[in-house]
Design a protein around this motif. Sequence first.
Motif, PDB file in Angstrom:
ATOM      1  N   PHE A  39       0.831 -40.383   5.020  1.00  0.00           N
ATOM      2  CA  PHE A  39       0.704 -39.626   6.266  1.00  0.00           C
ATOM      3  C   PHE A  39       1.456 -40.316   7.410  1.00  0.00           C
ATOM      4  N   ASN A  40       1.847 -41.541   7.193  1.00  0.00           N
ATOM      5  CA  ASN A  40       2.577 -42.300   8.197  1.00  0.00           C
ATOM      6  C   ASN A  40       4.090 -42.101   8.087  1.00  0.00           C
ATOM      7  N   LYS A  41       4.505 -41.168   7.215  1.00  0.00           N
ATOM      8  CA  LYS A  41       5.926 -40.926   6.998  1.00  0.00           C
ATOM      9  C   LYS A  41       6.247 -39.444   7.172  1.00  0.00           C
ATOM     10  N   TYR A  42       7.464 -39.164   7.587  1.00  0.00           N
ATOM     11  CA  TYR A  42       7.916 -37.785   7.547  1.00  0.00           C
ATOM     12  C   TYR A  42       8.120 -37.381   6.090  1.00  0.00           C
ATOM     13  N   PRO A  43       7.573 -36.255   5.671  1.00  0.00           N
ATOM     14  CA  PRO A  43       7.704 -35.874   4.265  1.00  0.00           C
ATOM     15  C   PRO A  43       9.099 -35.327   3.966  1.00  0.00           C
ATOM     16  N   PRO A  44       9.539 -35.431   2.718  1.00  0.00           N
ATOM     17  CA  PRO A  44      10.820 -34.834   2.337  1.00  0.00           C
ATOM     18  C   PRO A  44      10.794 -33.329   2.576  1.00  0.00           C
ATOM     19  N   ASN A  45      11.826 -32.815   3.189  1.00  0.00           N
ATOM     20  CA  ASN A  45      11.882 -31.396   3.537  1.00  0.00           C
ATOM     21  C   ASN A  45      11.772 -30.489   2.319  1.00  0.00           C
ATOM     22  N   ASP A  46      12.479 -30.841   1.262  1.00  0.00           N
ATOM     23  CA  ASP A  46      12.598 -29.934   0.126  1.00  0.00           C
ATOM     24  C   ASP A  46      11.544 -30.177  -0.945  1.00  0.00           C
ATOM     25  N   GLY A  47      10.792 -31.271  -0.809  1.00  0.00           N
ATOM     26  CA  GLY A  47       9.826 -31.659  -1.820  1.00  0.00           C
ATOM     27  C   GLY A  47      10.168 -33.029  -2.357  1.00  0.00           C
ATOM     28  N   CYS A  48       9.163 -33.873  -2.546  1.00  0.00           N
ATOM     29  CA  CYS A  48       9.414 -35.217  -3.061  1.00  0.00           C
ATOM     30  C   CYS A  48       9.811 -35.129  -4.535  1.00  0.00           C
ATOM     31  N   PRO A  49      10.487 -36.157  -5.054  1.00  0.00           N
ATOM     32  CA  PRO A  49      10.933 -36.110  -6.454  1.00  0.00           C
ATOM     33  C   PRO A  49       9.801 -35.854  -7.440  1.00  0.00           C
ATOM     34  N   GLU A  50       8.639 -36.466  -7.216  1.00  0.00           N
ATOM     35  CA  GLU A  50       7.528 -36.274  -8.141  1.00  0.00           C
ATOM     36  C   GLU A  50       7.107 -34.802  -8.208  1.00  0.00           C
ATOM     37  N   LEU A  51       7.063 -34.153  -7.052  1.00  0.00           N
ATOM     38  CA  LEU A  51       6.641 -32.759  -7.018  1.00  0.00           C
ATOM     39  C   LEU A  51       7.686 -31.850  -7.655  1.00  0.00           C
ATOM     40  N   LEU A  52       8.950 -32.039  -7.319  1.00  0.00           N
ATOM     41  CA  LEU A  52       9.997 -31.189  -7.889  1.00  0.00           C
ATOM     42  C   LEU A  52      10.088 -31.359  -9.399  1.00  0.00           C
ATOM     43  N   THR A  53       9.903 -32.590  -9.878  1.00  0.00           N
ATOM     44  CA  THR A  53       9.898 -32.832 -11.322  1.00  0.00           C
ATOM     45  C   THR A  53       8.731 -32.116 -11.990  1.00  0.00           C
ATOM     46  N   ALA A  54       7.558 -32.178 -11.363  1.00  0.00           N
ATOM     47  CA  ALA A  54       6.376 -31.515 -11.927  1.00  0.00           C
ATOM     48  C   ALA A  54       6.565 -30.005 -11.964  1.00  0.00           C
TER      49      ALA A  54
END
Length: 391
Positions: free
Chosen positions: A57-72
């Motif tokens: 929560f202390n970071k700006y999230p990846p706009n397109d989705g983090c690698p773990e999520l896109l892989t899943a």
Amino acid sequence: MFPERFSNLPAYAFPRLRALLDHHAPGGDIVHMTIGEPKHAFPAWVTDVIADNAAGFNKYPPNDGCPELLTAISGWINRRYGVAVPETQIMALNGTREGLYNAAMALIPEEKNGQQPVVLMPNPFYQVYAVATVSVNAEPVFVNAVAENGFMPDYTTLAPEVLERVAVAYICSPANPQGAVATRQYWRDLIALAEQYDFRIFADECYSEIYRNEAPSGALEVAREVGADPERVVIFHSLSKRSNLPGLRSGFVAGGPECIRRIRQLRAYSGAPLPLPLQLAAAKVWDDEAHVEENRRLYQEKFAIADEVFADVPGYQSPEAGFFLWLPVDDGEAAAMKAWTETGIRVLPGAYLSRDTEAGNPGKGYIRVALVAPKTEVRDALITLRDCIYG
């Protein structure tokens, strides 16, 4: 000033329902069967994943989705539909409503063949389809989805002069509210029409994992089977219904490389990506099927109850998928009022989900009933509703 083109939008269903019912006293203990908000338990470990990754929560999230999520998500599409979609052709969404709207903003041209573009949509329809259409100054064309066509809109019946202007066709399968499912042949015919008239298909498949017997076919898998243009079909999915996580606001859009490039470009300027801890939780959820199977089993039990309760109701059709009943009545508003004032059960008039057309309002003779409550509550409410409306 509010743009004039928005003035013709139909009023949203739930404010209309409040205006209809709220100045009348309920006729019993209040039972809400209007909103499709899942009530089954989501996986208990979801909160642990969020807590374990709370530093994100202390970071700006990846706009397109983090690698773990896109892989899943890519893995899930491959397991579910047998289609290998690279992560570059997927974008995580803050709920699919964002995607269904922004895809129109990113992909509908200002003109089609030198004329105002047309967007096709089923009637009844999800309101965001119409709002997105008006937002890009396109013309919405509502095609009635009624019992005679299996509750799936038949776009092949439209005149060539309309089809030549079509930029996008929205399809919801499994359908909200009717629970109808697009067959493989339906997808083939629609994709062939889109190839012939050069338009895109926006496939809203948010209810794909709640079905009775056979898993519904997907638009993307059929498009690959028939060798369609890779940019022809864009699909939208969500964890809201599949995993009982509407508050997580996790969905995705997938399609051809150019479609996703343009949608991602719009997100870079105007989107609101999912916080990183929630993305990591969503990745775990897309990877797990055990909770989905249990969720589906619970809905199948409630559909069996509905079939038993309404077996003798003329015109009742058991839905193939989703979690709504589309019950035939003489007049949806009158039936909703009667149910509320005599029993306290709150249901939604079908006309509030559809638009008046030359062929009439296809929702007027229906009420929508959500089967999201626990099984015992659903059984009691459906029996009461049957006796009130059909007794």
